[in-house]
Motif scaffolding. Structure first.
Motif, PDB file in Angstrom:
ATOM      1  N   LYS A 156     -76.607 -10.102 -28.643  1.00 58.63           N
ATOM      2  CA  LYS A 156     -75.727  -8.965 -28.405  1.00 58.63           C
ATOM      3  C   LYS A 156     -74.307  -9.513 -28.230  1.00 58.63           C
ATOM      4  CE  LYS A 156     -74.839  -5.064 -25.365  1.00 58.63           C
ATOM      5  NZ  LYS A 156     -75.174  -4.431 -24.095  1.00 58.63           N
ATOM      6  N   PRO A 157     -73.508  -9.529 -29.307  1.00 57.52           N
ATOM      7  CA  PRO A 157     -72.137 -10.029 -29.205  1.00 57.52           C
ATOM      8  C   PRO A 157     -71.233  -9.028 -28.490  1.00 57.52           C
ATOM      9  CG  PRO A 157     -72.910  -9.987 -31.494  1.00 57.52           C
ATOM     10  CD  PRO A 157     -73.879  -9.212 -30.674  1.00 57.52           C
ATOM     11  N   SER A 158     -70.169  -9.561 -27.860  1.00 57.79           N
ATOM     12  CA  SER A 158     -69.163  -8.700 -27.242  1.00 57.79           C
ATOM     13  C   SER A 158     -67.880  -9.493 -27.025  1.00 57.79           C
ATOM     14  CB  SER A 158     -69.669  -8.130 -25.914  1.00 57.79           C
ATOM     15  OG  SER A 158     -69.878  -9.150 -24.969  1.00 57.79           O
ATOM     16  N   ALA A 159     -66.816  -8.761 -26.746  1.00 58.59           N
ATOM     17  CA  ALA A 159     -65.534  -9.355 -26.376  1.00 58.59           C
ATOM     18  C   ALA A 159     -64.838  -8.379 -25.437  1.00 58.59           C
ATOM     19  CB  ALA A 159     -64.680  -9.610 -27.609  1.00 58.59           C
ATOM     20  N   ILE A 160     -64.422  -8.868 -24.289  1.00 57.04           N
ATOM     21  CA  ILE A 160     -63.749  -8.001 -23.313  1.00 57.04           C
ATOM     22  C   ILE A 160     -62.394  -7.565 -23.849  1.00 57.04           C
ATOM     23  CG2 ILE A 160     -62.768  -7.901 -20.990  1.00 57.04           C
ATOM     24  CD1 ILE A 160     -65.071  -9.855 -20.183  1.00 57.04           C
ATOM     25  N   LYS A 161     -61.635  -8.521 -24.412  1.00 57.55           N
ATOM     26  CA  LYS A 161     -60.356  -8.239 -25.070  1.00 57.55           C
ATOM     27  C   LYS A 161     -60.519  -8.560 -26.546  1.00 57.55           C
ATOM     28  CE  LYS A 161     -57.561  -9.437 -21.055  1.00 57.55           C
ATOM     29  NZ  LYS A 161     -56.524 -10.341 -20.535  1.00 57.55           N
ATOM     30  N   GLU A 162     -59.604  -8.086 -27.350  1.00 56.99           N
ATOM     31  CA  GLU A 162     -59.684  -8.352 -28.786  1.00 56.99           C
ATOM     32  C   GLU A 162     -59.841  -9.849 -29.046  1.00 56.99           C
ATOM     33  OE1 GLU A 162     -57.369  -6.171 -31.998  1.00 56.99           O
ATOM     34  OE2 GLU A 162     -56.338  -8.121 -31.920  1.00 56.99           O
ATOM     35  N   CYS A 163     -60.752 -10.170 -29.920  1.00 58.61           N
ATOM     36  CA  CYS A 163     -61.086 -11.549 -30.262  1.00 58.61           C
ATOM     37  C   CYS A 163     -61.103 -11.660 -31.790  1.00 58.61           C
ATOM     38  CB  CYS A 163     -62.460 -11.879 -29.682  1.00 58.61           C
ATOM     39  SG  CYS A 163     -63.043 -13.529 -30.040  1.00 58.61           S
ATOM     40  N   HIS A 164     -60.503 -12.711 -32.316  1.00 57.53           N
ATOM     41  CA  HIS A 164     -60.476 -12.938 -33.758  1.00 57.53           C
ATOM     42  C   HIS A 164     -61.502 -14.015 -34.074  1.00 57.53           C
ATOM     43  CE1 HIS A 164     -55.950 -11.658 -33.744  1.00 57.53           C
ATOM     44  NE2 HIS A 164     -56.731 -10.826 -33.085  1.00 57.53           N
ATOM     45  N   ILE A 165     -62.393 -13.709 -35.016  1.00 61.90           N
ATOM     46  CA  ILE A 165     -63.449 -14.659 -35.347  1.00 61.90           C
ATOM     47  C   ILE A 165     -63.624 -14.795 -36.859  1.00 61.90           C
ATOM     48  CG2 ILE A 165     -64.739 -14.317 -33.204  1.00 61.90           C
ATOM     49  CD1 ILE A 165     -66.641 -12.505 -34.716  1.00 61.90           C
ATOM     50  N   MET A 166     -64.214 -15.908 -37.235  1.00 62.40           N
ATOM     51  CA  MET A 166     -64.637 -16.124 -38.609  1.00 62.40           C
ATOM     52  C   MET A 166     -66.151 -16.137 -38.606  1.00 62.40           C
ATOM     53  SD  MET A 166     -63.934 -19.292 -41.222  1.00 62.40           S
ATOM     54  CE  MET A 166     -65.060 -20.388 -40.374  1.00 62.40           C
ATOM     55  N   LEU A 167     -66.751 -15.377 -39.535  1.00 65.55           N
ATOM     56  CA  LEU A 167     -68.202 -15.310 -39.678  1.00 65.55           C
ATOM     57  C   LEU A 167     -68.587 -15.903 -41.026  1.00 65.55           C
ATOM     58  CD1 LEU A 167     -68.781 -11.553 -38.801  1.00 65.55           C
ATOM     59  CD2 LEU A 167     -69.165 -13.474 -37.287  1.00 65.55           C
ATOM     60  N   MET A 168     -69.716 -16.581 -41.051  1.00 68.62           N
ATOM     61  CA  MET A 168     -70.305 -16.997 -42.318  1.00 68.62           C
ATOM     62  C   MET A 168     -71.685 -16.387 -42.384  1.00 68.62           C
ATOM     63  SD  MET A 168     -69.330 -20.963 -43.007  1.00 68.62           S
ATOM     64  CE  MET A 168     -70.373 -20.960 -44.443  1.00 68.62           C
ATOM     65  N   GLU A 169     -71.948 -15.666 -43.491  1.00 70.48           N
ATOM     66  CA  GLU A 169     -73.237 -15.020 -43.664  1.00 70.48           C
ATOM     67  C   GLU A 169     -73.522 -14.836 -45.148  1.00 70.48           C
ATOM     68  OE1 GLU A 169     -72.835 -11.412 -41.441  1.00 70.48           O
ATOM     69  OE2 GLU A 169     -71.453 -10.533 -42.860  1.00 70.48           O
ATOM     70  N   PRO A 170     -74.767 -14.632 -45.514  1.00 73.59           N
ATOM     71  CA  PRO A 170     -75.083 -14.417 -46.920  1.00 73.59           C
ATOM     72  C   PRO A 170     -74.390 -13.168 -47.459  1.00 73.59           C
ATOM     73  CG  PRO A 170     -77.081 -14.818 -45.674  1.00 73.59           C
ATOM     74  CD  PRO A 170     -75.960 -14.636 -44.683  1.00 73.59           C
TER      75      PRO A 170
END
Length: 76
Positions: free
Chosen positions: A60-74
C-alpha cells in the motif's frame, strides 16, 4: 526498454492495497518521501533511494506530501 516502461510520476495521499502477481516493481524516489506499507511492516523511502518489491507481495504505497518517483514496470 526491453518491454518495460519507465514512468516519472507525482504521488500524494494513500493508494489501495494491491499486488503485482507477474512482475517485480521498482520505485526510485526523485524528490520527497514515499511510504510503502506491507502487511507486517512499513518502509520509508527517501530522496535518491530505490526499493524493489518482489512479485506477489501486497503493498500500500502513500506519500504525506507530494513525492516525485520513477517507476519501472512491464508495458501494459
Amino acid at each position: 526498454m526491453n518491454d518495460y516502461q519507465i514512468k516519472l510520476v507525482k504521488i500524494a495521499g494513500e493508494f489501495d492495497w494491491h499486488v503485482h502477481e507477474e512482475t517485480d516493481k521498482v520505485f526510485f524516489v526523485i524528490e520527497g518521501e514515499m511510504i510503502i506499507d506491507f502487511r507486517d511492516r512499513q518502509v520509508k523511502i527517501y530522496k535518491d533511494e530505490v526499493i524493489i518489491i518482489p512479485k506477489g507481495i501486497e503493498i500500500k504505497p502513500s506519500a504525506i506530501k507530494e513525492c516525485h518517483i520513477m517507476l519501472m514496470e512491464p508495458k501494459a
